[in-house]
Design a protein around this motif. Structure first.
Motif, PDB file in Angstrom:
ATOM      1  N   MET A   1      82.422   1.105 113.580  1.00 14.01           N
ATOM      2  CA  MET A   1      81.610  -0.083 113.463  1.00 14.01           C
ATOM      3  C   MET A   1      81.165  -0.518 114.857  1.00 14.01           C
ATOM      4  O   MET A   1      81.928  -0.438 115.817  1.00 14.01           O
ATOM      5  N   GLU A   2      79.956  -0.991 114.886  1.00 15.51           N
ATOM      6  CA  GLU A   2      79.377  -1.432 116.153  1.00 15.51           C
ATOM      7  C   GLU A   2      78.793  -2.828 115.970  1.00 15.51           C
ATOM      8  O   GLU A   2      78.356  -3.190 114.878  1.00 15.51           O
ATOM      9  N   LEU A   3      78.762  -3.613 117.042  1.00 13.66           N
ATOM     10  CA  LEU A   3      78.216  -4.963 117.008  1.00 13.66           C
ATOM     11  C   LEU A   3      76.714  -4.920 117.284  1.00 13.66           C
ATOM     12  O   LEU A   3      76.266  -4.309 118.252  1.00 13.66           O
ATOM     13  N   TYR A   4      75.959  -5.586 116.404  1.00 13.67           N
ATOM     14  CA  TYR A   4      74.501  -5.682 116.562  1.00 13.67           C
ATOM     15  C   TYR A   4      74.125  -7.160 116.581  1.00 13.67           C
ATOM     16  O   TYR A   4      74.721  -7.974 115.875  1.00 13.67           O
ATOM     17  N   ARG A   5      73.118  -7.503 117.380  1.00 13.51           N
ATOM     18  CA  ARG A   5      72.652  -8.887 117.495  1.00 13.51           C
ATOM     19  C   ARG A   5      71.175  -8.953 117.111  1.00 13.51           C
ATOM     20  O   ARG A   5      70.392  -8.093 117.500  1.00 13.51           O
ATOM     21  N   PHE A   6      70.839 -10.004 116.374  1.00 14.32           N
ATOM     22  CA  PHE A   6      69.462 -10.231 115.955  1.00 14.32           C
ATOM     23  C   PHE A   6      69.123 -11.698 116.212  1.00 14.32           C
ATOM     24  O   PHE A   6      69.941 -12.575 115.973  1.00 14.32           O
ATOM     25  N   GLU A   7      67.917 -11.957 116.686  1.00 15.71           N
ATOM     26  CA  GLU A   7      67.471 -13.316 116.958  1.00 15.71           C
ATOM     27  C   GLU A   7      66.252 -13.632 116.112  1.00 15.71           C
ATOM     28  O   GLU A   7      65.452 -12.750 115.800  1.00 15.71           O
ATOM     29  N   PHE A   8      66.128 -14.917 115.744  1.00 19.17           N
ATOM     30  CA  PHE A   8      64.996 -15.385 114.948  1.00 19.17           C
ATOM     31  C   PHE A   8      64.880 -16.891 115.123  1.00 19.17           C
ATOM     32  O   PHE A   8      65.753 -17.531 115.700  1.00 19.17           O
ATOM     33  N   GLN A   9      63.806 -17.463 114.640  1.00 20.15           N
ATOM     34  CA  GLN A   9      63.578 -18.905 114.672  1.00 20.15           C
ATOM     35  C   GLN A   9      63.873 -19.472 113.292  1.00 20.15           C
ATOM     36  O   GLN A   9      63.427 -18.930 112.283  1.00 20.15           O
ATOM     37  N   ALA A  10      64.593 -20.572 113.243  1.00 24.60           N
ATOM     38  CA  ALA A  10      64.830 -21.293 111.995  1.00 24.60           C
ATOM     39  C   ALA A  10      65.297 -22.694 112.330  1.00 24.60           C
ATOM     40  O   ALA A  10      65.887 -22.925 113.387  1.00 24.60           O
ATOM     41  N   LEU A  11      65.030 -23.617 111.424  1.00 30.49           N
ATOM     42  CA  LEU A  11      65.479 -24.992 111.583  1.00 30.49           C
ATOM     43  C   LEU A  11      65.008 -25.594 112.905  1.00 30.49           C
ATOM     44  O   LEU A  11      65.675 -26.424 113.506  1.00 30.49           O
ATOM     45  N   GLY A  12      63.849 -25.139 113.362  1.00 27.82           N
ATOM     46  CA  GLY A  12      63.276 -25.653 114.596  1.00 27.82           C
ATOM     47  C   GLY A  12      63.992 -25.217 115.861  1.00 27.82           C
ATOM     48  O   GLY A  12      63.817 -25.819 116.914  1.00 27.82           O
ATOM     49  N   SER A  13      64.789 -24.177 115.757  1.00 29.51           N
ATOM     50  CA  SER A  13      65.582 -23.743 116.908  1.00 29.51           C
ATOM     51  C   SER A  13      65.694 -22.228 116.945  1.00 29.51           C
ATOM     52  O   SER A  13      65.585 -21.565 115.922  1.00 29.51           O
ATOM     53  N   PRO A  14      65.971 -21.701 118.130  1.00 29.92           N
ATOM     54  CA  PRO A  14      66.290 -20.277 118.179  1.00 29.92           C
ATOM     55  C   PRO A  14      67.649 -20.059 117.523  1.00 29.92           C
ATOM     56  O   PRO A  14      68.575 -20.849 117.707  1.00 29.92           O
ATOM     57  N   CYS A  15      67.741 -19.037 116.705  1.00 31.62           N
ATOM     58  CA  CYS A  15      68.978 -18.712 115.993  1.00 31.62           C
ATOM     59  C   CYS A  15      69.317 -17.247 116.236  1.00 31.62           C
ATOM     60  O   CYS A  15      68.467 -16.467 116.652  1.00 31.62           O
ATOM     61  N   GLY A  16      70.532 -16.922 115.956  1.00 32.33           N
ATOM     62  CA  GLY A  16      70.944 -15.541 116.087  1.00 32.33           C
ATOM     63  C   GLY A  16      72.075 -15.231 115.138  1.00 32.33           C
ATOM     64  O   GLY A  16      72.774 -16.120 114.663  1.00 32.33           O
ATOM     65  N   VAL A  17      72.195 -13.970 114.850  1.00 29.50           N
ATOM     66  CA  VAL A  17      73.284 -13.500 114.007  1.00 29.50           C
ATOM     67  C   VAL A  17      73.843 -12.237 114.652  1.00 29.50           C
ATOM     68  O   VAL A  17      73.108 -11.438 115.225  1.00 29.50           O
ATOM     69  N   GLN A  18      75.155 -12.131 114.583  1.00 27.08           N
ATOM     70  CA  GLN A  18      75.843 -10.944 115.089  1.00 27.08           C
ATOM     71  C   GLN A  18      76.595 -10.319 113.922  1.00 27.08           C
ATOM     72  O   GLN A  18      77.286 -11.028 113.189  1.00 27.08           O
ATOM     73  N   VAL A  19      76.431  -9.031 113.747  1.00 28.79           N
ATOM     74  CA  VAL A  19      77.116  -8.348 112.648  1.00 28.79           C
ATOM     75  C   VAL A  19      77.714  -7.041 113.139  1.00 28.79           C
ATOM     76  O   VAL A  19      77.157  -6.369 114.011  1.00 28.79           O
ATOM     77  N   TYR A  20      78.852  -6.724 112.592  1.00 25.90           N
ATOM     78  CA  TYR A  20      79.434  -5.407 112.786  1.00 25.90           C
ATOM     79  C   TYR A  20      78.985  -4.553 111.614  1.00 25.90           C
ATOM     80  O   TYR A  20      79.110  -4.955 110.465  1.00 25.90           O
ATOM     81  N   ALA A  21      78.444  -3.389 111.911  1.00 28.97           N
ATOM     82  CA  ALA A  21      77.947  -2.505 110.859  1.00 28.97           C
ATOM     83  C   ALA A  21      78.071  -1.061 111.310  1.00 28.97           C
ATOM     84  O   ALA A  21      78.264  -0.765 112.488  1.00 28.97           O
ATOM     85  N   ARG A  22      77.920  -0.189 110.332  1.00 27.60           N
ATOM     86  CA  ARG A  22      78.074   1.246 110.622  1.00 27.60           C
ATOM     87  C   ARG A  22      76.883   1.823 111.381  1.00 27.60           C
ATOM     88  O   ARG A  22      77.014   2.801 112.099  1.00 27.60           O
ATOM     89  N   ASP A  23      75.684   1.195 111.190  1.00 28.93           N
ATOM     90  CA  ASP A  23      74.494   1.657 111.904  1.00 28.93           C
ATOM     91  C   ASP A  23      73.468   0.530 111.968  1.00 28.93           C
ATOM     92  O   ASP A  23      73.616  -0.503 111.318  1.00 28.93           O
TER      93      ASP A  23
END
Length: 75
Positions: A1-23
């Protein structure tokens, strides 16, 4: 498993999510689920959308009762 980061805009703010996934493809799918949930919450509770529950409650302040769903009640 590897850590991946994704960024997006929501709720009037910059947001991000980090997930561990196989690919990266699987991580992207998981991040999409998280982003869509943020978008759903934003639509439902936005004070800028005149049809959102928050706007309806604000418009009826001191006036008629507005029916709310279980999610709103839980908040």
């Amino acid at each position: 498993m590897e850590l991946y980061r994704f960024e997006f805009q929501a709720l009037g703010s910059p947001c991000g999510v980090q997930v561990y996934a196989r690919d990266v493809d699987h991580a992207g799918e998981l991040a999409t689920v998280a982003r869509r949930e943020c978008e759903r919450i934003e639509r439902k509770f936005s004070r800028y959308d005149p049809l959102s529950i928050i706007s309806l409650l604000n418009q009826s302040s001191g006036g008629e009762w507005i029916e709310i769903d279980q999610e709103c009640e839980a908040l």
